[in-house]
Design a protein around this motif. Structure first.
Motif, PDB file in Angstrom:
ATOM      1  N   LYS A 185       0.869  -1.149   0.107  1.00 13.92           N
ATOM      2  CA  LYS A 185      -0.052  -0.138  -0.103  1.00 13.92           C
ATOM      3  C   LYS A 185       1.041   1.243   0.027  1.00 13.92           C
ATOM      4  O   LYS A 185       0.504   2.181  -0.685  1.00 13.92           O
ATOM      5  CB  LYS A 185      -0.803  -0.045   1.265  1.00 13.92           C
ATOM      6  N   HIS A 189       0.890   3.910  -3.216  1.00 10.17           N
ATOM      7  CA  HIS A 189       0.288   5.377  -2.929  1.00 10.17           C
ATOM      8  C   HIS A 189       1.618   6.227  -3.114  1.00 10.17           C
ATOM      9  O   HIS A 189       1.279   7.414  -3.847  1.00 10.17           O
ATOM     10  CB  HIS A 189       0.064   5.560  -1.428  1.00 10.17           C
ATOM     11  N   ASP A 195      -4.774   7.799  -3.451  1.00 11.33           N
ATOM     12  CA  ASP A 195      -5.333   6.600  -3.457  1.00 11.33           C
ATOM     13  C   ASP A 195      -5.318   5.891  -4.912  1.00 11.33           C
ATOM     14  O   ASP A 195      -5.552   6.430  -5.736  1.00 11.33           O
ATOM     15  CB  ASP A 195      -6.559   6.499  -2.690  1.00 11.33           C
TER      16      ASP A 195
END
Length: 252
Positions: A185, A189, A195
């Protein structure tokens, strides 16, 4: 009498199959909690099958009589969970329009991807063809006995299958599914500077827990399943039973 004899044979055969499968997986790949648990359950079933007549004949609360109900209840609960994760794990939700796909790592054989991991990567190749704009994040650190990280081995395999290297991002620090998602993640990002929509790929037995862990890690993700090699099914499902139990207790 015939039914009782048949039931006894079933328990004995089931125990023998589990023991044999655990030995095959331990020799072919490595020893892990799933191998140990599968072997132990196999020994228990074999013992119970061999002693089943004495269990039923016994009128006193001995060891064999005490074992009977827990074995039946525990086996029933495991079968229900196995059926649940097997059915749910084969229902894909990917749209092939996600910004990125996360391929979850699993054990290597030295520097080579193992059949379960190869199955995941083959699905990733198919996904990359269906969605040529997607970034592919391969997630997995270096496990005990491995000479390279899972992520590096995964990248090499994808490149050998024609996936462009500049589409692949390596997350090579994680040691668990939770860390797979958390660290991937962060990479994604940083790459998108915002996002992004994601899908994850893992083997069918792992889809349910991986989806739950993704939510804990703050990722709303679709998923695609990879098949589990037939000889790994007993060990993988028993190991997943233990992992789901841990997840329920710890949240990871």
């Amino acid at each position: 009498m015939r039914v009782e004899r048949f039931t006894r044979i079933v328990w004995i055969l089931l125990g023998a199959v589990l023991i044999l499968d655990a030995l095959i997986v331990s020799i072919t790949f490595s020893i892990n909690s799933g191998v140990v648990a599968t072997f132990g359950i196999g020994v228990l079933y074999l013992f119970y099958g061999l002693c089943r007549d004495r269990v039923r004949a016994s009128r006193r609360k001995g060891l064999l009589q005490w074992m009977r109900i827990p074995i039946l209840i525990g086996s029933g609960l495991m079968l229900l969970l196995f059926a649940f994760i097997a059915v749910l794990g084969r229902v894909d939700t990917v749209s092939h329009q996600e910004d990125a796909v996360i391929v979850l790592g699993t054990a290597l054989n030295g520097e080579e991807v193992t059949p379960p991991l190869r199955s995941r990567l083959d699905v990733a190749v198919e996904y990359s063809t269906a969605n040529p704009d997607a970034v592919i994040a391969v997630a997995g650190g270096q496990g005990p006995g491995d000479s390279i990280t899972e992520a590096l081995a995964m990248e090499r395999y994808l490149v050998s299958r024609g996936v462009a290297e500049d589409r692949i991002m390596r997350e090579d620090r994680s040691t668990s599914t939770y860390e797979n998602f958390v660290f991937a993640k962060r990479l994604l990002h940083a790459h998108f500077d915002a996002d992004c929509t994601t899908a994850f790929i893992t083997n069918d037995y792992h889809v349910y827990r991986a989806g739950e862990i993704a939510e804990v890690a703050g990722i709303a993700s679709t998923h695609a399943h990879a098949d589990t090699p037939w000889y790994g099914i007993p060990v993988d499902y028993v190991r997943e039973f233990l992992a789901i139990t841990k997840f329920v207790l710890t949240g990871r």
